[in-house]
Design a protein around this motif. Structure first.
Motif, mmCIF file in Angstrom:
data_model
loop_
_atom_site.group_PDB
_atom_site.id
_atom_site.type_symbol
_atom_site.label_atom_id
_atom_site.label_comp_id
_atom_site.label_asym_id
_atom_site.label_seq_id
_atom_site.Cartn_x
_atom_site.Cartn_y
_atom_site.Cartn_z
ATOM 1 N N GLY A 1 0.794 -1.222 0.000
ATOM 2 C CA GLY A 1 0.000 0.000 0.000
ATOM 3 C C GLY A 1 0.816 1.257 0.000
ATOM 4 N N GLY A 2 2.157 1.141 0.053
ATOM 5 C CA GLY A 2 2.983 2.330 0.161
ATOM 6 C C GLY A 2 3.350 2.950 -1.169
ATOM 7 N N PHE A 3 3.046 2.285 -2.270
ATOM 8 C CA PHE A 3 3.429 2.824 -3.566
ATOM 9 C C PHE A 3 2.319 2.581 -4.579
ATOM 10 C CE2 PHE A 3 5.063 -1.464 -3.130
ATOM 11 C CZ PHE A 3 4.639 -2.090 -4.280
ATOM 12 N N ARG A 4 2.339 3.392 -5.606
ATOM 13 C CA ARG A 4 1.331 3.273 -6.655
ATOM 14 C C ARG A 4 1.675 2.135 -7.610
ATOM 15 N NH1 ARG A 4 0.562 9.598 -8.209
ATOM 16 N NH2 ARG A 4 2.514 9.839 -7.085
ATOM 17 N N GLU A 5 0.683 1.435 -8.038
ATOM 18 C CA GLU A 5 0.897 0.377 -9.017
ATOM 19 C C GLU A 5 1.126 0.986 -10.401
ATOM 20 O OE1 GLU A 5 -2.252 -2.407 -8.879
ATOM 21 O OE2 GLU A 5 -2.140 -2.668 -6.715
ATOM 22 N N PRO A 6 1.753 0.237 -11.327
ATOM 23 C CA PRO A 6 1.992 0.772 -12.678
ATOM 24 C C PRO A 6 0.692 1.191 -13.356
ATOM 25 C CG PRO A 6 3.209 -1.260 -12.331
ATOM 26 C CD PRO A 6 2.292 -1.120 -11.167
ATOM 27 N N ALA A 7 0.745 2.297 -14.049
ATOM 28 C CA ALA A 7 -0.424 2.799 -14.774
ATOM 29 C C ALA A 7 -0.222 2.558 -16.265
ATOM 30 C CB ALA A 7 -0.621 4.287 -14.505
ATOM 31 N N MET A 8 -1.182 1.944 -16.890
ATOM 32 C CA MET A 8 -1.112 1.664 -18.328
ATOM 33 C C MET A 8 -1.232 2.963 -19.131
ATOM 34 S SD MET A 8 -1.115 -1.031 -20.482
ATOM 35 C CE MET A 8 -1.333 -1.274 -22.233
ATOM 36 N N ILE A 9 -0.381 3.115 -20.130
ATOM 37 C CA ILE A 9 -0.489 4.234 -21.077
ATOM 38 C C ILE A 9 -1.160 3.693 -22.336
ATOM 39 C CG2 ILE A 9 0.782 5.904 -22.468
ATOM 40 C CD1 ILE A 9 2.941 5.930 -20.363
ATOM 41 N N ASP A 10 -2.357 4.141 -22.589
ATOM 42 C CA ASP A 10 -3.160 3.595 -23.680
ATOM 43 C C ASP A 10 -3.152 4.546 -24.870
ATOM 44 O OD1 ASP A 10 -4.879 2.215 -25.247
ATOM 45 O OD2 ASP A 10 -6.670 2.523 -24.003
ATOM 46 N N PHE A 11 -2.563 4.116 -25.982
ATOM 47 C CA PHE A 11 -2.552 4.921 -27.199
ATOM 48 C C PHE A 11 -3.851 4.788 -27.988
ATOM 49 C CE2 PHE A 11 1.977 5.108 -26.420
ATOM 50 C CZ PHE A 11 2.335 6.351 -26.921
ATOM 51 N N GLY A 12 -4.729 3.918 -27.535
ATOM 52 C CA GLY A 12 -6.004 3.778 -28.218
ATOM 53 C C GLY A 12 -5.904 3.013 -29.527
#
Length: 752
Positions: A479-490
């Motif tokens: 819970g101490g860090f953010r999980e990877p966020a997907m970069i969606d080019f669509g």
């Protein structure tokens, strides 16, 4: 590990109100700390070479003396104290600035008494722990170059080894006409610019040589290789390289204890202004001249990871504002690896467009920006890129080829990107329109140093014992860090035609490169120094001799020398090919000449090379001066046959060479106690050929006899053969060593 859906949808669970609030508070707190650190650095740079504590102590002592001994009023005492401090600071900084303008250390031959005194003053006045931003106000400006006639004469002579008598006569005619017509007018305008600008050349070099170049970036980008022996897990390695790079280049820019000043010979400080561009920089393609975009990664706070054509953001700070440790980064990389394999390979990876010529990529980027503006912005603003490669071989030849073009899976516009292969081997790729080789070497050093420290001291047990972001009370805490966020080019199906053209271009042009590489174990530096020969000059003579042996002619050669000891300095071309080197190349295998005559030609060529290096580093070279005159000419709408020849032919060198500066590689060699293979097999690099029938040669010293060479050339060329060049170069080094040994034996015999 997080699920696929969780990675796709959000960086953190949006329904967790408490966590969202925690992130928002941590970001506010972190940015406030950034602001305070910037103020602290500004104060430190202002009072340098004194520390803030010593500066305050001197001020207090002066104020106390005025109050107690001179019985001044409090306001008067404080005023006098400030006046004394400012005067002292200006006096010391002015004196150091005057010392830094001394150029006697660039002279060849025996070190003079004046230079020794200068060196003692430099060491005594400049603190050893000076940080990278302290010298910004005292570094000397870029000197104005030679007189016009001297530069033109030097250029004409530098072309003599590659031109016929008729061509030389024509060039001399053009040079005389230039001197008699517009030459002095252009020189006067350039002089006015040098008076007005602290560095009269740097912005022209960046704008017209790099940003205005319409060729694909793989023609100018460079890459740094990795050692052969890999014994660590790939996620371990890339985690600590990411950690080390962010620690030194992002955190270190505002933390004097991390990023120390680079120096030549341990004395002469180098301009570190370009260090900030290593991270957070992107070259944005435009139709005419590209733009350079820089976003402070300390404020942006994330990197981008590419795996199988899928892009992800990793935020480098936890909910307490602390930087993620390598253990946490390893978990996030593994999470991305699993997610990308579940998704499969994305055949519409927009990174392939960065391999195209700049005009084509500019047009496609305009359309891409309309389709997925946020995704494009996320990639271009990232601190740097990490690529998890699983499709390419990292066998030695393929490995160096990947470092040149990335097979269309590396975003070449980014100033810095790491690629890790399945074996754990890593290659570092740079877009260096804003910085040069010394800064790249520095970045590579930091990553390697951090890795050795982590492995030898901690055994890759990187989970933070303080519980900042991975372990808390002995229990793993996600819970101490953010999980990877997907970069969606669509949906990029509308660009399918462009993808097909890009793949075709990649196959025909970007992949038109072959590599020859070797570890030469017969570059005997100790033997060369016994007869007072420069090892660097010896290598250049060997390259020219090999060229002549293979092709029965020599090639015009490019080799950069640093100008970073000047404010905002970049590089100057040494122009190492001279008539003396050509004469030696012709003489080495000429049986009509004695060994003594061959050695004399070798010594003359090497001594001349040392003079060329010093001359280029003192801004008494040729290329930058003539290019500046060419820019002025074009700006005023004038024409000159001579300057057109200079730029279109005289600066187009078929033989391009580059090396890691010895004083930089010494820092890596000092780590050989951790990695015994360093001196046995030093890291290589990739420096692409710039001519269809030419060579690109990168070399780095391993120890007193070993040197790593990586040589590139075009696959379709009927002239250049890099693998054969490697084999012949080994033989030439053997022959030169035999020549030197024969001279030594003869000298010893005559002495007896």
């Amino acid at each position: 590990m997080g699920s696929v859906d969780r990675i796709v949808d959000r960086a953190i669970p949006l329904d967790d109100v408490a966590r969202v609030a925690a992130w928002e508070k941590s970001e506010v707190r972190r940015k406030r700390e950034i602001y305070l650190r910037k103020i602290s650095c500004a104060v430190e740079a202002t009072v340098w070479p004194f520390s803030p504590k010593i500066f305050a102590f001197i001020g207090t002592a002066v104020a106390s003396f005025c109050l107690m001994q001179l019985e001044m009023l409090t306001e008067t005492a404080i005023y006098m104290s400030w006046m004394f401090l400012i005067s002292l600071l200006l006096l010391v900084k002015t004196f150091i600035a005057c010392l830094l303008r001394y150029r006697g250390w660039l002279s060849t031959g025996r070190v003079t008494t004046r230079t020794k005194i200068w060196g003692l003053l430099m060491k005594s006045l400049i603190p050893a722990n000076s940080t990278h931003y302290c010298f910004k106000t005292v570094l000397p400006p870029l000197p104005f170059p030679n007189s016009l006639k001297v530069t033109v004469t030097k250029f004409v002579e530098s072309m003599r080894p590659v031109l016929s008598e008729k061509e030389m006569s024509d060039l001399e005619r053009k040079a005389d006409e230039f001197l008699k017509t517009i030459g002095w007018r252009l020189q006067f305008v350039l002089l006015l610019r040098a008076i007005w600008k602290w560095n009269w050349f740097a912005d022209w070099w960046k704008q017209y040589v790099y940003l205005a170049n319409r060729k694909p970036l793989f023609c100018s980008n460079v890459a740094g290789g990795d050692s052969y022996r890999i014994q660590y897990n790939r996620m371990d390695r890339i985690a600590v390289w990411t950690f080390g790079t962010w620690k030194y280049f992002v955190e270190g820019r505002h933390n004097g204890t991390l990023l120390q000043q680079m120096t030549l010979n341990g004395i002469i400080p180098l301009c570190m202004d370009t260090v900030k561009h290593v991270t957070g920089s992107t070259r944005v393609p435009k139709e005419d001249i590209d733009e350079h975009s820089w976003n402070d990664p300390l404020e942006i706070g994330y990197i981008v990871v590419q795996s199988r054509g899928n892009y992800y953001k990793i935020f480098m700070y936890d909910d307490k504002g602390a930087m993620l440790c390598p253990g946490t980064l390893k978990i996030l990389f593994e999470q991305i690896w699993i997610d990308s394999n579940l998704r499969g390979s994305n055949q519409r990876n927009p990174a392939i467009f960065t391999c195209l010529p700049r005009v084509q990529w500019a047009d496609i980027r305009t359309r891409l920006n309309k389709i997925s503006p946020q995704a494009l912005e996320d990639v271009e603003k990232a601190g740097f890129l990490v690529n998890l490669e699983d499709e390419c071989s990292d066998s030695n030849g393929d490995y160096y080829l990947y470092g040149n073009h990335g097979h269309g899976r590396v975003w070449l516009d980014k100033s810095l990107s790491f690629t890790t292969f399945k074996s754990g081997r890593i290659i570092t790729m740079f877009e260096h329109s804003c910085f040069d080789g010394l800064v790249m070497s520095l970045g590579k050093n930091f990553a390697v140093i951090e890795e050795f420290f982590a492995h030898e001291i901690n055994g890759f047990s990187w989970f933070d014992k303080k519980g900042l972001n991975t372990i808390e009370n002995g229990v793993y805490n996600a819970g101490g860090f953010r999980e990877p966020a997907m970069i969606d080019f669509g949906d990029l199906s509308s660009l399918d035609g462009d993808f097909d053209k890009a793949r075709q271009f990649l196959a025909n042009d970007a992949l038109d490169v072959q590599v020859g590489h070797m570890l030469a174990d017969n570059v005997d530096r100790k033997l060369a120094k016994k007869v007072k020969l420069s090892p660097e000059g010896l290598i250049q003579c060997a390259i020219q001799a090999t060229t002549y042996k293979m092709h029965k002619r020599v090639f015009l050669t490019y080799q950069p020398a640093t100008l970073q000891h000047f404010s905002y300095g970049r590089t100057e071309n040494i122009r190492p090919l001279t008539m003396n080197k050509k004469l030696f190349a012709e003489a080495l295998y000429d049986e009509s000449l004695t060994d003594s005559e061959k050695f004399n030609r070798l010594k003359l060529a090497i001594d001349e090379h040392s003079e060329l290096i010093k001359s280029a580093m003192a801004m008494r070279g040729i290329d930058r001066h003539l290019f500046g005159l060419y820019v002025v000419m074009r700006g005023q709408g004038l024409e000159s046959e001579f300057l057109d020849f200079v730029v279109n032919e005289g600066m187009q060198a078929p033989m391009c060479t580059s090396c890691v500066p010895p004083k930089v590689s010494d820092k890596l060699k000092s780590l050989s106690k951790f990695d015994e293979d360093w001196t046995k097999n030093p890291n290589g690099g990739v420096f692409r050929h710039q001519s269809p029938d030419g060579y690109g040669i990168f070399y780095i010293e391993g120890d007193s006899v070993r040197t790593k060479f990586v040589i590139t050339a075009s696959k379709t060329s009927q002239v250049s053969r890099p693998k054969e060049f490697c084999r012949e170069l080994i033989g030439v080094f053997n022959d030169i060593n035999a020549l030197i040994q024969t001279h030594l034996d003869a000298s010893n015999s005559s002495a007896k």
